[in-house]
Design a protein around this motif. Structure first.
Motif, PDB file in Angstrom:
ATOM      1  N   THR A 244       1.461   6.912  -6.773  1.00 32.63           N
ATOM      2  CA  THR A 244       0.187   7.601  -7.500  1.00 32.63           C
ATOM      3  C   THR A 244       0.586   9.082  -7.021  1.00 32.63           C
ATOM      4  O   THR A 244       0.175   9.923  -7.927  1.00 32.63           O
ATOM      5  N   PHE A 245       1.420   9.445  -6.178  1.00 31.47           N
ATOM      6  CA  PHE A 245       1.953  10.765  -5.768  1.00 31.47           C
ATOM      7  C   PHE A 245       2.801  11.039  -6.882  1.00 31.47           C
ATOM      8  O   PHE A 245       2.862  12.313  -7.404  1.00 31.47           O
TER       9      PHE A 245
ATOM     10  N   THR B  20       0.744  -1.056  -0.001  1.00 27.98           N
ATOM     11  CA  THR B  20      -0.027   0.004   0.082  1.00 27.98           C
ATOM     12  C   THR B  20       0.948   1.145  -0.061  1.00 27.98           C
ATOM     13  O   THR B  20       0.554   2.114  -0.791  1.00 27.98           O
TER      14      THR B  20
ATOM     15  N   TYR C 167       0.663   4.145  -2.844  1.00 22.77           N
ATOM     16  CA  TYR C 167       0.462   5.425  -2.385  1.00 22.77           C
ATOM     17  C   TYR C 167       1.777   6.324  -3.111  1.00 22.77           C
ATOM     18  O   TYR C 167       1.539   7.489  -3.725  1.00 22.77           O
TER      19      TYR C 167
END
Length: 116
Positions: free
Chosen positions: A92-93, A85, A89
């Protein structure tokens, strides 16, 4: 503290466990010196704490059973660098930053085409 002579139980507990800040401990000890009845109560709490520690110390020194150690090891949270996870994240950032920079770079050309 609330008012002189009125020391709540949580303060006695924190004093006995030595978990008060130096300032609060000093104020509490001054309040205890001013009230002999409260001072005796604090001493009783201290004696009770010492008796509990003495009675339970052998149990506290025992090692955990193997079955409990295995359960604790299996239920441990994953380390951050192994947590998928976290990487999702982070990706995606990074993609959001890349798209934002691409739009910022291309905006003058896009303005010409759309007539803004």
């Amino acid at each position: 503290m609330s008012e002189p002579g009125q020391i709540p139980d949580r303060m006695f507990n924190a004093l006995v466990d030595e978990r008060l800040s130096p300032r609060v401990e000093r104020e509490t000890r001054l309040a205890l010196e001013a009230d002999p009845q409260t001072s005796e109560r604090a001493a009783a709490w201290q004696r009770q704490s010492e008796a509990l520690h003495a009675a339970l110390a052998p149990i506290a020194r025992e090692s955990l059973p193997l079955s409990m150690m295995l359960k604790l090891r299996n239920n441990a949270p994953p380390e951050w660098h192994r947590d998928p996870t976290f990487w999702l994240y982070l990706a995606t950032f990074a993609a959001g930053i890349a798209v934002g920079l691409a739009i910022d770079f291309a905006w003058p050309t896009v303005r010409i085409y759309i007539g803004v």
